[in-house]
Design a protein around this motif. Sequence first.
Motif, PDB file in Angstrom:
ATOM      1  N   LEU A  78       0.812  -1.218   0.000  1.00 21.11           N
ATOM      2  CA  LEU A  78       0.000   0.000   0.000  1.00 21.11           C
ATOM      3  C   LEU A  78       0.847   1.270   0.000  1.00 21.11           C
ATOM      4  CD1 LEU A  78      -2.682  -1.157   2.620  1.00 21.11           C
ATOM      5  CD2 LEU A  78      -3.024  -0.851   0.150  1.00 21.11           C
ATOM      6  N   GLY A  79       2.175   1.099   0.140  1.00 18.16           N
ATOM      7  CA  GLY A  79       3.059   2.272   0.174  1.00 18.16           C
ATOM      8  C   GLY A  79       2.930   3.047   1.466  1.00 18.16           C
ATOM      9  N   ASP A  80       2.501   2.392   2.528  1.00 20.23           N
ATOM     10  CA  ASP A  80       2.312   3.042   3.825  1.00 20.23           C
ATOM     11  C   ASP A  80       3.657   3.106   4.563  1.00 20.23           C
ATOM     12  OD1 ASP A  80       1.744   3.405   6.623  1.00 20.23           O
ATOM     13  OD2 ASP A  80      -0.328   2.835   6.209  1.00 20.23           O
ATOM     14  N   PRO A  81       4.042   4.290   5.075  1.00 20.91           N
ATOM     15  CA  PRO A  81       5.337   4.392   5.772  1.00 20.91           C
ATOM     16  C   PRO A  81       5.448   3.452   6.985  1.00 20.91           C
ATOM     17  CG  PRO A  81       4.171   6.518   5.772  1.00 20.91           C
ATOM     18  CD  PRO A  81       3.348   5.571   4.965  1.00 20.91           C
ATOM     19  N   GLN A  82       4.293   3.045   7.531  1.00 20.98           N
ATOM     20  CA  GLN A  82       4.355   2.137   8.691  1.00 20.98           C
ATOM     21  C   GLN A  82       4.776   0.720   8.309  1.00 20.98           C
ATOM     22  OE1 GLN A  82       1.413   2.277  11.751  1.00 20.98           O
ATOM     23  NE2 GLN A  82       0.549   4.134  10.883  1.00 20.98           N
ATOM     24  N   ALA A  83       5.049   0.528   7.022  1.00 15.79           N
ATOM     25  CA  ALA A  83       5.529  -0.791   6.570  1.00 15.79           C
ATOM     26  C   ALA A  83       6.935  -1.068   7.084  1.00 15.79           C
ATOM     27  CB  ALA A  83       5.526  -0.851   5.049  1.00 15.79           C
ATOM     28  N   GLN A  84       7.595  -0.028   7.533  1.00 13.93           N
ATOM     29  CA  GLN A  84       8.982  -0.196   7.966  1.00 13.93           C
ATOM     30  C   GLN A  84       9.117  -1.276   9.041  1.00 13.93           C
ATOM     31  OE1 GLN A  84      10.690   3.384   9.427  1.00 13.93           O
ATOM     32  NE2 GLN A  84      12.761   2.690   8.983  1.00 13.93           N
ATOM     33  N   SER A  85      10.136  -2.111   8.890  1.00 13.46           N
ATOM     34  CA  SER A  85      10.328  -3.190   9.862  1.00 13.46           C
ATOM     35  C   SER A  85      11.792  -3.589   9.882  1.00 13.46           C
ATOM     36  CB  SER A  85       9.477  -4.397   9.455  1.00 13.46           C
ATOM     37  OG  SER A  85       9.899  -5.546  10.165  1.00 13.46           O
ATOM     38  N   ALA A  86      12.258  -3.934  11.075  1.00 11.26           N
ATOM     39  CA  ALA A  86      13.639  -4.435  11.200  1.00 11.26           C
ATOM     40  C   ALA A  86      13.799  -5.773  10.496  1.00 11.26           C
ATOM     41  CB  ALA A  86      13.990  -4.588  12.673  1.00 11.26           C
ATOM     42  N   PHE A  87      12.679  -6.409  10.152  1.00 10.35           N
ATOM     43  CA  PHE A  87      12.732  -7.742   9.533  1.00 10.35           C
ATOM     44  C   PHE A  87      12.566  -7.682   8.021  1.00 10.35           C
ATOM     45  CE2 PHE A  87      11.666  -8.098  13.902  1.00 10.35           C
ATOM     46  CZ  PHE A  87      12.471  -9.142  14.330  1.00 10.35           C
ATOM     47  N   HIS A  88      12.443  -6.440   7.494  1.00  8.74           N
ATOM     48  CA  HIS A  88      12.372  -6.277   6.038  1.00  8.74           C
ATOM     49  C   HIS A  88      13.803  -6.310   5.524  1.00  8.74           C
ATOM     50  CE1 HIS A  88      10.399  -4.106   2.414  1.00  8.74           C
ATOM     51  NE2 HIS A  88      11.010  -5.205   2.112  1.00  8.74           N
ATOM     52  N   GLU A  89      14.162  -7.431   4.957  1.00  7.15           N
ATOM     53  CA  GLU A  89      15.567  -7.703   4.654  1.00  7.15           C
ATOM     54  C   GLU A  89      15.669  -8.326   3.288  1.00  7.15           C
ATOM     55  OE1 GLU A  89      18.620  -8.417   6.270  1.00  7.15           O
ATOM     56  OE2 GLU A  89      18.299  -7.405   8.183  1.00  7.15           O
ATOM     57  N   ARG A  90      16.922  -8.619   2.913  1.00  3.59           N
ATOM     58  CA  ARG A  90      17.105  -9.438   1.713  1.00  3.59           C
ATOM     59  C   ARG A  90      16.562 -10.849   1.967  1.00  3.59           C
ATOM     60  NH1 ARG A  90      23.234  -8.343   0.488  1.00  3.59           N
ATOM     61  NH2 ARG A  90      23.113  -8.432   2.725  1.00  3.59           N
ATOM     62  N   ALA A  91      16.270 -11.548   0.893  1.00  2.00           N
ATOM     63  CA  ALA A  91      15.789 -12.930   1.040  1.00  2.00           C
ATOM     64  C   ALA A  91      16.837 -13.749   1.768  1.00  2.00           C
ATOM     65  CB  ALA A  91      15.539 -13.524  -0.343  1.00  2.00           C
ATOM     66  N   PRO A  92      16.393 -14.735   2.565  1.00  2.00           N
ATOM     67  CA  PRO A  92      17.393 -15.598   3.199  1.00  2.00           C
ATOM     68  C   PRO A  92      18.225 -16.318   2.128  1.00  2.00           C
ATOM     69  CG  PRO A  92      15.134 -16.318   3.739  1.00  2.00           C
ATOM     70  CD  PRO A  92      15.020 -15.136   2.833  1.00  2.00           C
ATOM     71  N   LYS A  93      19.476 -16.617   2.481  1.00  2.00           N
ATOM     72  CA  LYS A  93      20.330 -17.325   1.519  1.00  2.00           C
ATOM     73  C   LYS A  93      19.833 -18.755   1.341  1.00  2.00           C
ATOM     74  CE  LYS A  93      24.582 -14.895   2.451  1.00  2.00           C
ATOM     75  NZ  LYS A  93      25.564 -14.802   3.492  1.00  2.00           N
ATOM     76  N   ALA A  94      20.116 -19.319   0.161  1.00  2.84           N
ATOM     77  CA  ALA A  94      19.762 -20.726  -0.061  1.00  2.84           C
ATOM     78  C   ALA A  94      20.577 -21.593   0.893  1.00  2.84           C
ATOM     79  CB  ALA A  94      20.053 -21.107  -1.505  1.00  2.84           C
ATOM     80  N   VAL A  95      19.989 -22.699   1.331  1.00  4.12           N
ATOM     81  CA  VAL A  95      20.698 -23.637   2.208  1.00  4.12           C
ATOM     82  C   VAL A  95      21.525 -24.560   1.296  1.00  4.12           C
ATOM     83  CG1 VAL A  95      20.421 -25.466   3.932  1.00  4.12           C
ATOM     84  CG2 VAL A  95      18.829 -23.516   3.895  1.00  4.12           C
ATOM     85  N   PRO A  96      22.845 -24.662   1.527  1.00  2.00           N
ATOM     86  CA  PRO A  96      23.664 -25.459   0.612  1.00  2.00           C
ATOM     87  C   PRO A  96      23.206 -26.919   0.543  1.00  2.00           C
ATOM     88  CG  PRO A  96      25.027 -24.229   2.177  1.00  2.00           C
ATOM     89  CD  PRO A  96      23.618 -24.041   2.605  1.00  2.00           C
TER      90      PRO A  96
END
Length: 430
Positions: free
Chosen positions: A382-400
């Motif tokens: 929705l483009g809402d500024p409250q979307a901010q989160s410490a958990f908004h990150e890059r995708a987790p790495k693939a597991v080898p």
Amino acid sequence: MPETTPYWWNAIRPPALFMQPVPQRCDVVVVGAGYAGLSAALTLARAGRNVHVFDRMRPGEGASTRNGGIASGALRPSFASLIEKLGVDRARTIYLEAKVAREDLADFITREGIKCDYQLVGRFTGASYQRDFDGLRIDAELHQKHFGINTELVTPGNIQREIGTDRYFGGVVRPDIAGLHPAKLHAGMLALARQAGATVHGETAVTRLQSNGNGFDLRTLRGPIRARHVVVATNGYGDRSNRWLRKRLVPVASRIIATEAITGALMDELIPQRRMLGETRNLYHYFRPSPDGSRILFGGRCPNPRSNPLAGTDSLRRELVQLFPRLSAAGISHSWFGYVAYNRDSLPRLFVHDGVHYAAGFCGSGVVWARWLGLKAALHILGDPQAQSAFHERAPKAVPLYNGNPWFLPMVTGWLRFKDGLAERGSKRI
Ligand SMILES: Cc1cc2nc3c(=O)[nH]c(=O)nc-3n(C[C@H](O)[C@H](O)[C@H](O)COP(=O)(O)OP(=O)(O)OC[C@H]3O[C@@H](n4cnc5c(N)ncnc54)[C@H](O)[C@@H]3O)c2cc1C
């Protein structure tokens, strides 16, 4: 023989919802109708978006009606270890969001009038080994200093006040952790999302997802659909339709057994404060009284349940009796399992990959996290500024060396058991 469906389904079962027609297009498709998917759908539908949610099983039949109902917002890495790894500012931001998300769940339940037996009873964590008591104390001091959470230390001498066992070397009580009825919470969220205008399709797998440059073309078991945005909220139940995601999330089976009803006097002896409970060992158990205080629900890691729906029930029962010998004659009425999802750094995640929003990797603590990160995913769309989160990150790495079949889990379990055995030998029981 115990029933293999969750105890929670005695009160309410995931409903069959598979008759709605699939339209040609909509604003947002949500894949997965657990807490994360419904939280996203509710937020988007209330903002006026045309939302269609698809679940390959009945809505809620994944982990969201199978869990222990412990609303902890726990994070696998301890606060102290995150400080060491990421520095105090980043660790603080992450743990502060856990507090906010936990409180927000309580507000949401109250505000929306969801009757889900929410009880702010606190959680006792027992130190499984002598050396763990120090770790619990340090974590308690950090929570007090940074967030004002008054964690209470329980010395070995006082432990019977909290739990009727001699297995622990003291423990701590966190007052800010609640218990609830997970299937009632899910039913409440499902009703709200539908009332807001979201259409929920049960038993309708999404089998293909492709970008068309201006949105997405999806194939479902009941026909194709085009959407401007997609939220994938499949956590531990992701299937082969999304191979990219399957390399990043490891589904781990967790089992819960429920005792037959026990007397109030016995419950007073075993869990006198009626709190949620946990422990510090590597292969840990989580447990609690049922919301009506009549049974004990006891959960832990489960061996591969594919060929036997009761796999691991006997050993879990033995561990329950080791903890509470008074339950040696108690019957087990239910034994069920479900899948949780771990990623490489064991932190929940919100991420966007090729334009698709994902909320996943709750590492066994999704009652708080799945709802929270589903909400954040919707706010991001929705483009809402409250979307901010410490958990908004890059995708987790693939597991080898991993493609969706977690062949290494028995080895990991064996290693954790070995470490628990060593720690047990190093602890002197009186
Ligand atoms: C036994 C057990 C005990 C637990 N105890 C606790 C606890 O006490 N406290 C706590 O905080 N957490 C606990 N958890 C974890 C918590 O239940 C989960 O983290 C949370 O429910 C995840 O919600 P979700 O919406 O992300 O996923 P889920 O509820 O698992 O939903 C994912 C859905 O995606 C659907 N899906 C998958 N692929 C497709 C597809 N291709 N098309 C359409 N649909 C698809 C699945 O059918 C499933 O319904 C426990 C989990 C288990 C299994």
